[in-house]
Design a protein around this motif. Structure first.
Motif, PDB file in Angstrom:
ATOM      1  N   ALA A  58       0.824  -1.182   0.030  1.00  0.00           N
ATOM      2  CA  ALA A  58      -0.013   0.085  -0.047  1.00  0.00           C
ATOM      3  C   ALA A  58       0.781   1.284  -0.083  1.00  0.00           C
ATOM      4  O   ALA A  58       0.347   2.262  -0.575  1.00  0.00           O
ATOM      5  CB  ALA A  58      -1.007  -0.037   1.213  1.00  0.00           C
ATOM      6  N   VAL A  59       1.834   1.233   0.688  1.00  0.00           N
ATOM      7  CA  VAL A  59       2.889   2.459   0.853  1.00  0.00           C
ATOM      8  C   VAL A  59       3.312   2.530  -0.761  1.00  0.00           C
ATOM      9  O   VAL A  59       3.425   3.897  -1.085  1.00  0.00           O
ATOM     10  CB  VAL A  59       4.116   2.078   1.815  1.00  0.00           C
ATOM     11  N   GLN A  60       3.863   1.537  -1.353  1.00  0.00           N
ATOM     12  CA  GLN A  60       4.235   1.923  -2.701  1.00  0.00           C
ATOM     13  C   GLN A  60       3.330   2.141  -3.765  1.00  0.00           C
ATOM     14  O   GLN A  60       3.510   2.917  -4.621  1.00  0.00           O
ATOM     15  CB  GLN A  60       4.873   0.522  -3.168  1.00  0.00           C
ATOM     16  N   CYS A  61       1.907   2.016  -3.345  1.00  0.00           N
ATOM     17  CA  CYS A  61       0.763   2.711  -4.325  1.00  0.00           C
ATOM     18  C   CYS A  61       0.406   3.979  -4.036  1.00  0.00           C
ATOM     19  O   CYS A  61      -0.484   4.529  -5.022  1.00  0.00           O
ATOM     20  CB  CYS A  61      -0.389   1.669  -4.021  1.00  0.00           C
ATOM     21  N   LEU A  62       0.889   4.813  -3.068  1.00  0.00           N
ATOM     22  CA  LEU A  62       0.635   6.117  -2.735  1.00  0.00           C
ATOM     23  C   LEU A  62       1.750   7.134  -2.665  1.00  0.00           C
ATOM     24  O   LEU A  62       2.834   6.691  -1.934  1.00  0.00           O
ATOM     25  CB  LEU A  62      -0.080   5.979  -1.513  1.00  0.00           C
ATOM     26  N   LYS A  63       1.688   8.110  -3.319  1.00  0.00           N
ATOM     27  CA  LYS A  63       2.716   9.188  -3.286  1.00  0.00           C
ATOM     28  C   LYS A  63       2.693   9.865  -1.934  1.00  0.00           C
ATOM     29  O   LYS A  63       1.472  10.066  -1.565  1.00  0.00           O
ATOM     30  CB  LYS A  63       2.475  10.312  -4.298  1.00  0.00           C
ATOM     31  N   GLY A  64       3.795   9.967  -1.424  1.00  0.00           N
ATOM     32  CA  GLY A  64       3.791  10.603  -0.097  1.00  0.00           C
ATOM     33  C   GLY A  64       3.806   9.736   1.184  1.00  0.00           C
ATOM     34  O   GLY A  64       3.841  10.289   2.204  1.00  0.00           O
ATOM     35  N   ALA A  65       3.458   8.506   0.889  1.00  0.00           N
ATOM     36  CA  ALA A  65       3.275   7.525   1.907  1.00  0.00           C
ATOM     37  C   ALA A  65       4.671   7.206   2.485  1.00  0.00           C
ATOM     38  O   ALA A  65       5.726   7.316   1.769  1.00  0.00           O
ATOM     39  CB  ALA A  65       2.531   6.262   1.341  1.00  0.00           C
ATOM     40  N   ARG A  66       4.555   6.781   3.875  1.00  0.00           N
ATOM     41  CA  ARG A  66       5.966   6.429   4.406  1.00  0.00           C
ATOM     42  C   ARG A  66       5.867   5.496   5.448  1.00  0.00           C
ATOM     43  O   ARG A  66       4.720   5.296   6.146  1.00  0.00           O
ATOM     44  CB  ARG A  66       6.370   7.891   5.381  1.00  0.00           C
ATOM     45  N   LEU A  67       6.550   4.696   5.455  1.00  0.00           N
ATOM     46  CA  LEU A  67       6.601   3.160   6.341  1.00  0.00           C
ATOM     47  C   LEU A  67       7.490   3.639   7.564  1.00  0.00           C
ATOM     48  O   LEU A  67       8.656   4.001   7.237  1.00  0.00           O
ATOM     49  CB  LEU A  67       7.115   2.140   5.595  1.00  0.00           C
ATOM     50  N   CYS A  68       7.183   3.589   8.783  1.00  0.00           N
ATOM     51  CA  CYS A  68       7.823   3.729   9.985  1.00  0.00           C
ATOM     52  C   CYS A  68       7.910   2.505  10.597  1.00  0.00           C
ATOM     53  O   CYS A  68       6.853   1.684  11.173  1.00  0.00           O
ATOM     54  CB  CYS A  68       6.965   4.710  10.921  1.00  0.00           C
ATOM     55  N   LEU A  69       9.040   2.035  10.865  1.00  0.00           N
ATOM     56  CA  LEU A  69       9.567   0.740  11.484  1.00  0.00           C
ATOM     57  C   LEU A  69       9.617   0.768  13.036  1.00  0.00           C
ATOM     58  O   LEU A  69      10.173   1.955  13.495  1.00  0.00           O
ATOM     59  CB  LEU A  69      10.661   0.020  10.897  1.00  0.00           C
ATOM     60  N   ARG A  70       9.001   0.076  13.906  1.00  0.00           N
ATOM     61  CA  ARG A  70       9.277   0.063  15.192  1.00  0.00           C
ATOM     62  C   ARG A  70       9.474  -1.518  15.627  1.00  0.00           C
ATOM     63  O   ARG A  70       9.336  -2.481  15.025  1.00  0.00           O
ATOM     64  CB  ARG A  70       8.014   0.552  15.947  1.00  0.00           C
ATOM     65  N   GLY A  71      10.283  -1.417  16.853  1.00  0.00           N
ATOM     66  CA  GLY A  71      10.615  -2.525  17.389  1.00  0.00           C
ATOM     67  C   GLY A  71      11.876  -3.299  17.117  1.00  0.00           C
ATOM     68  O   GLY A  71      12.383  -4.305  17.707  1.00  0.00           O
ATOM     69  N   ARG A  72      12.689  -2.444  16.475  1.00  0.00           N
ATOM     70  CA  ARG A  72      14.047  -2.971  16.286  1.00  0.00           C
ATOM     71  C   ARG A  72      14.996  -3.053  17.564  1.00  0.00           C
ATOM     72  O   ARG A  72      14.818  -2.203  18.347  1.00  0.00           O
ATOM     73  CB  ARG A  72      14.604  -2.029  15.288  1.00  0.00           C
ATOM     74  N   GLU A  73      15.867  -3.864  17.589  1.00  0.00           N
ATOM     75  CA  GLU A  73      16.859  -3.901  18.718  1.00  0.00           C
ATOM     76  C   GLU A  73      18.198  -3.060  18.402  1.00  0.00           C
ATOM     77  O   GLU A  73      18.662  -2.788  19.423  1.00  0.00           O
ATOM     78  CB  GLU A  73      17.242  -5.279  19.130  1.00  0.00           C
ATOM     79  N   ASP A  74      18.305  -3.001  17.170  1.00  0.00           N
ATOM     80  CA  ASP A  74      19.502  -2.427  16.830  1.00  0.00           C
ATOM     81  C   ASP A  74      19.625  -1.031  16.421  1.00  0.00           C
ATOM     82  O   ASP A  74      20.354  -0.375  15.710  1.00  0.00           O
ATOM     83  CB  ASP A  74      20.308  -3.309  15.571  1.00  0.00           C
TER      84      ASP A  74
END
Length: 238
Positions: A58-74
């Protein structure tokens, strides 16, 4: 502790972008479209790695969309921030959520650009996002009133009314942006899911939305050559 690499993390037979087998690549369907609504997808690290995640599509289908990752240890969580001139909405059926179509009707007289914040993960992971991500506890939660069952047949769910992330985003944008946008996104979603089901022998060729690319093999590509020039790959949960 070093993270264990899963088989789907590096797979030369899958497209690194759409995550389908390379001869079923659906990247041409992922052309970003212009929308007034900004999408922020808040994804748990474990969900992002799954071959069946749909939120990233869905992020790739929409201009201006952004993916925010959470839960990483590093690494720290990606900040979930939006322009102050936008009205933020959190798409999840929290206890205080109001139906999105009702919210839209009330706001019609004073339209304002919207940032739609969508949690992506298991139901349990998504349910924690609003409490754990700074700034989201005060954001208005909205829900979908559609009662349709999910068309996502690549994962099992015990609750038929729960939708894949891509489906929920498509329905929400159908309300915020107009039915044409929602219909387009759902058609992309169905095409990708159908190709994955066809590759698993679970769907007849004639039933695949948009058809099958010429030369595609139901048992996967004949060799490991990637058509998109990448090497990291993982399709088909979320």
């Amino acid at each position: 502790m070093r993270n264990r690499m899963r088989k789907t993390d590096v797979d030369p037979l899958r497209c690194p972008r759409c995550r389908l087998h390379t001869d079923l690549c659906a990247c041409p369907l992922l052309a970003p479209i212009d929308v007034a609504t900004q999408l922020l997808l808040v994804t748990h690290k474990f969900e992002h790695r799954k071959a069946t995640n749909t939120g990233h599509l869905a992020v790739q289908c929409l201009k201006g969309a952004r993916l925010c990752l959470r839960g990483r240890e590093d690494a720290p969580d990606d900040p979930v921030v939006w322009d102050q001139d936008r009205a933020p909405l959190f798409l999840f059926p929290c206890r205080d959520a109001i139906p999105l179509d009702e919210w839209q009707a009330v706001q019609a007289a004073k339209p304002k650009a919207i940032t739609l914040i969508v949690p992506d993960g298991t139901w349990r992971q998504a349910n924690r996002v609003r409490r754990r991500v700074p700034g989201l506890a005060q954001v208005q939660a909205v829900s979908l009133t559609a009662t349709q069952e999910s068309n996502y047949r690549l994962r099992r769910t015990h609750v038929g009314s729960r939708l894949a992330t891509f489906e929920a985003i498509a329905l929400a944008l159908g309300i915020l942006e107009g039915p044409a946008i929602g219909t387009h996104l759902l058609s992309v979603f169905r095409a990708i899911v159908d190709r994955a089901l066809w590759s698993n022998g679970r769907l007849a060729t004639c039933d695949v939305t948009g058809g099958i690319p010429a030369g595609a093999r139901q048992d996967g590509p004949a060799n490991g050559a990637l058509r998109n020039g990448g090497s990291d790959a993982v399709l088909a949960e979320g």
